[in-house]
Design a protein around this motif. Structure first.
Motif, short mmCIF file in Angstrom:
data_model
loop_
_atom_site.label_atom_id
_atom_site.label_comp_id
_atom_site.label_asym_id
_atom_site.label_seq_id
_atom_site.Cartn_x
_atom_site.Cartn_y
_atom_site.Cartn_z
N UNK A 3 67.93 -65.74 -8.81
CA UNK A 3 66.93 -65.29 -7.85
C UNK A 3 65.91 -64.34 -8.49
N UNK A 4 66.37 -63.51 -9.44
CA UNK A 4 65.51 -62.49 -10.03
C UNK A 4 64.21 -63.02 -10.61
N UNK A 5 64.25 -64.03 -11.49
CA UNK A 5 63.01 -64.56 -12.04
C UNK A 5 62.07 -65.14 -10.98
N UNK A 6 62.64 -65.78 -9.98
CA UNK A 6 61.80 -66.28 -8.88
C UNK A 6 61.10 -65.13 -8.17
N UNK A 7 61.82 -64.03 -7.99
CA UNK A 7 61.24 -62.87 -7.32
C UNK A 7 60.11 -62.26 -8.15
N UNK A 8 60.29 -62.23 -9.47
CA UNK A 8 59.24 -61.74 -10.35
C UNK A 8 57.99 -62.62 -10.24
N UNK A 9 58.21 -63.92 -10.25
CA UNK A 9 57.09 -64.86 -10.15
C UNK A 9 56.36 -64.70 -8.82
N UNK A 10 57.13 -64.57 -7.73
CA UNK A 10 56.52 -64.39 -6.41
C UNK A 10 55.77 -63.07 -6.33
N UNK A 11 56.30 -62.02 -6.96
CA UNK A 11 55.64 -60.72 -6.95
C UNK A 11 54.31 -60.77 -7.69
N UNK A 12 54.27 -61.49 -8.81
CA UNK A 12 53.02 -61.63 -9.56
C UNK A 12 51.96 -62.36 -8.73
N UNK A 13 52.38 -63.42 -8.04
CA UNK A 13 51.44 -64.14 -7.18
C UNK A 13 50.96 -63.24 -6.05
N UNK A 14 51.89 -62.46 -5.49
CA UNK A 14 51.50 -61.54 -4.43
C UNK A 14 50.58 -60.44 -4.92
N UNK A 15 50.74 -60.02 -6.19
CA UNK A 15 49.88 -58.99 -6.73
C UNK A 15 48.44 -59.48 -6.87
N UNK A 16 48.27 -60.76 -7.22
CA UNK A 16 46.92 -61.33 -7.29
C UNK A 16 46.29 -61.33 -5.90
N UNK A 17 47.06 -61.77 -4.90
CA UNK A 17 46.57 -61.75 -3.52
C UNK A 17 46.22 -60.34 -3.08
N UNK A 18 47.10 -59.39 -3.40
CA UNK A 18 46.87 -57.99 -3.01
C UNK A 18 45.62 -57.43 -3.66
N UNK A 19 45.37 -57.78 -4.92
CA UNK A 19 44.20 -57.26 -5.63
C UNK A 19 42.91 -57.72 -4.98
N UNK A 20 42.83 -59.02 -4.70
CA UNK A 20 41.62 -59.56 -4.08
C UNK A 20 41.48 -59.06 -2.64
N UNK A 21 42.60 -58.99 -1.93
CA UNK A 21 42.57 -58.51 -0.55
C UNK A 21 42.14 -57.06 -0.48
N UNK A 22 42.58 -56.24 -1.43
CA UNK A 22 42.20 -54.83 -1.43
C UNK A 22 40.69 -54.67 -1.57
N UNK A 23 40.08 -55.43 -2.47
CA UNK A 23 38.62 -55.36 -2.64
C UNK A 23 37.90 -55.77 -1.36
N UNK A 24 38.35 -56.87 -0.77
CA UNK A 24 37.70 -57.37 0.45
C UNK A 24 37.86 -56.39 1.60
N UNK A 25 39.08 -55.88 1.77
CA UNK A 25 39.35 -54.99 2.89
C UNK A 25 38.69 -53.63 2.72
N UNK A 26 38.57 -53.14 1.49
CA UNK A 26 37.88 -51.86 1.26
C UNK A 26 36.42 -51.97 1.67
N UNK A 27 35.79 -53.12 1.39
CA UNK A 27 34.41 -53.32 1.85
C UNK A 27 34.30 -53.26 3.36
N UNK A 28 35.24 -53.90 4.06
CA UNK A 28 35.24 -53.88 5.52
C UNK A 28 35.51 -52.48 6.05
N UNK A 29 36.47 -51.78 5.43
CA UNK A 29 36.82 -50.42 5.86
C UNK A 29 35.67 -49.45 5.63
N UNK A 30 34.95 -49.63 4.52
CA UNK A 30 33.82 -48.76 4.21
C UNK A 30 32.73 -48.89 5.27
N UNK A 31 32.44 -50.12 5.67
CA UNK A 31 31.41 -50.35 6.67
C UNK A 31 31.81 -49.72 8.01
#
Length: 308
Positions: A3-31
């Motif tokens: 399970x551990x390696x699968x969890x690492x892989x899923x976390x990396x994919x989630x980190x990419x989503x989180x990075x892009x989402x943070x940029x998008x949401x910060x723009x919305x929050x700033x406005x």
């Protein structure tokens, strides 16, 4: 593979989503934080960034690195300029009234979407990443002879995905520095705190609003340029970023940039992990449920003040 390696892989994919989402949401929050405007067209500014990135990549076909570098600069500037024009011609005339600006940005959403459909077409189109080396990820496993370093098959990511995470961190730090360490940021914070007092001190509030609206849209477009080599440019791609950005902003606290980033990481990582092990639909359901719990037990958000 355990399970551990699968969890690492899923976390990396989630980190990419989180990075892009943070940029998008910060723009919305700033406005919202500075202007008190709920920008329903924010997702379409994201979509425009992806479409412009595709157009630039096509214009310099054969040189993906050059096209991507140009898109990183040009797409946020073009989208930001369009947002400034929309602010000066629409929102300013409505005197930034909360109810009327919601209706206006809904109309702006459909205008941008349909114009893009007419000019770009209904097809989803890919953008070639500037680099995309496959990187294997090691794992430690305990066997008969003790712990050993192994390289499980399928456990890996790409250099571009890691670059997206790094770029998002740098950009978010730059936004924080802009807000906390510059005169422009001081003016934005003063306008956010008390619009009437800012006017009394000679701050051009309407120009600040135009700048903030353009900056928020530019951040969304920049996030789209980063993610479009992983996804594809499509005229309907703005819906999910808009929904997730609202979820993040509500959980983090309306107008709270630190809360927005923390909530984006939380939602992005959970979305990546749940999507890998279960389904993307379940991830969206749980995120929506979390919004409901936050609204019931802490309406101001996790990091928002009582007056937010």
């Amino acid at each position: 593979m355990d399970l551990g390696p699968y969890l690492v892989l899923a976390t990396l994919e989630g980190a990419v989503t989180a990075a892009v989402l943070a940029l998008t949401a910060v723009g919305l929050s700033l406005v919202f934080g500075v202007m008190r405007v709920v920008n329903i067209a924010h997702g379409e500014f994201f979509m425009l960034g992806a479409v412009i990135a595709w157009a630039i990549a096509q214009a310099v076909a054969g040189y993906p690195a050059v096209g991507f570098a140009l898109a990183l600069v040009a797409a946020p500037l073009i989208v930001g300029a369009l947002a400034v024009a929309a602010d000066m011609t629409i929102l300013k005339r409505l005197e930034y009234d909360p109810e009327r600006t919601i209706v206006a940005t809904i109309g702006l959403l459909y205008i941008i979407q349909q114009l893009t459909l007419m000019g770009y077409g209904p097809d989803a189109r890919p953008v070639t990443p500037p680099f995309n080396t496959r990187l294997a990820i090691p794992w430690f496993e305990k066997g008969a002879d003790g712990w050993a370093l192994i390289w499980p098959w399928g456990l890996g990511t790409t250099s571009y995905k890691l670059a997206v995470i790094g770029a998002a961190v740098v950009i978010l730090c730059a936004v924080w520095a802009l807000m906390a360490r510059t005169r422009i940021g001081l003016v934005m914070r003063a306008t956010q705190a008390d619009r009437e007092m800012a006017l009394a001190f000679g701050i051009p509030v309407e120009r600040v609003y135009a700048l903030v609206f353009g900056l928020g849209a530019g951040l969304a477009a920049l996030a789209a340029v980063l993610i479009v080599p992983i996804q594809q440019a499509h005229y309907l791609m703005g819906a999910d970023p808009l929904l997730l950005s609202f979820i993040v902003v509500i959980i983090g606290g309306l107008g709270s940039l630190p809360g927005t980033v923390v909530a984006a990481v939380l939602i992005g990582l959970s979305d990546g992990i749940i999507s890998v092990f279960f389904s993307p639909t379940l991830a969206k359901i749980l995120a929506t449920l979390l919004v409901g719990l936050v609204l019931v037990f802490r309406p101001q958000g996790l990091f928002g003040g009582r007056g937010a």
